[in-house]
Design a protein around this motif. Structure first.
Motif, mmCIF file in Angstrom:
data_model
loop_
_atom_site.group_PDB
_atom_site.id
_atom_site.type_symbol
_atom_site.label_atom_id
_atom_site.label_comp_id
_atom_site.label_asym_id
_atom_site.label_seq_id
_atom_site.Cartn_x
_atom_site.Cartn_y
_atom_site.Cartn_z
ATOM 1 N N GLU A 1 53.302 79.781 22.639
ATOM 2 C CA GLU A 1 52.597 80.443 23.614
ATOM 3 C C GLU A 1 51.457 79.498 23.720
ATOM 4 O O GLU A 1 50.894 79.794 25.092
ATOM 5 N N THR A 2 50.727 78.963 22.907
ATOM 6 C CA THR A 2 49.707 78.015 23.399
ATOM 7 C C THR A 2 50.050 76.917 24.443
ATOM 8 O O THR A 2 49.258 76.792 25.155
ATOM 9 N N ALA A 3 51.144 76.562 24.183
ATOM 10 C CA ALA A 3 51.631 75.379 24.956
ATOM 11 C C ALA A 3 51.943 75.976 26.274
ATOM 12 O O ALA A 3 51.283 75.284 27.558
ATOM 13 N N PHE A 4 52.471 77.282 26.479
ATOM 14 C CA PHE A 4 52.454 77.813 27.716
ATOM 15 C C PHE A 4 51.260 78.113 28.426
ATOM 16 O O PHE A 4 51.032 77.965 29.499
ATOM 17 N N LEU A 5 50.301 78.415 27.650
ATOM 18 C CA LEU A 5 48.838 78.875 28.166
ATOM 19 C C LEU A 5 48.321 77.757 28.666
ATOM 20 O O LEU A 5 47.458 77.655 29.759
ATOM 21 N N ALA A 6 48.336 76.503 27.835
ATOM 22 C CA ALA A 6 47.630 75.484 28.116
ATOM 23 C C ALA A 6 48.213 74.967 29.518
ATOM 24 O O ALA A 6 47.387 74.542 30.329
ATOM 25 N N GLU A 7 49.500 74.960 29.917
ATOM 26 C CA GLU A 7 49.921 74.520 31.095
ATOM 27 C C GLU A 7 49.477 75.394 32.137
ATOM 28 O O GLU A 7 49.159 75.092 33.340
ATOM 29 N N MET A 8 49.348 76.910 32.040
ATOM 30 C CA MET A 8 48.955 77.877 32.992
ATOM 31 C C MET A 8 47.602 77.470 33.192
ATOM 32 O O MET A 8 47.157 77.756 34.363
ATOM 33 N N LEU A 9 46.829 77.119 31.984
ATOM 34 C CA LEU A 9 45.378 76.850 32.613
ATOM 35 C C LEU A 9 45.016 75.751 33.080
ATOM 36 O O LEU A 9 44.137 75.602 34.224
ATOM 37 N N LYS A 10 45.783 74.733 32.961
ATOM 38 C CA LYS A 10 45.591 73.445 33.740
ATOM 39 C C LYS A 10 46.242 73.809 35.224
ATOM 40 O O LYS A 10 45.589 73.208 35.965
#
Length: 91
Positions: free
Chosen positions: A29-38
């Protein structure tokens, strides 16, 4: 910091490997959210801030830390769904 979770039907939350599965789910989930935030533009270098050339190199760390905090605070529920799926696959 663990995400509190209800015990799946009959599964012991202190069984070996369960903590690792939860951490894996939070990591995804962290990896997914990081990509979404970027993609949303969070952490983009802004010339008006005057942070210098080194500022842009550390934006990814900031975005990753923010994404991890969001995920560990309950996030968007993706970690819990992933954890439940991993627990089902473990049976």
């Amino acid at each position: 910091m663990d995400i509190p979770a209800p015990a799946p039907n009959g599964v012991q939350l202190h069984a070996p490997g369960v903590a690792a599965l939860r951490e894996a789910a939070v990591g995804l989930e962290t990896a997914f959210l990081a990509e979404m935030l970027k993609s949303a533009g969070l952490g983009q270098h802004r010339e008006s801030l005057g942070g210098g050339p080194g500022e842009g190199q550390f934006h990814s760390f900031l975005v990753r830390a923010q994404a991890e905090q969001i995920a560990r605070s309950g996030g968007i529920g993706l970690a819990e769904i992933l954890f439940q799926s991993l627990m089902e696959a473990r049976k």
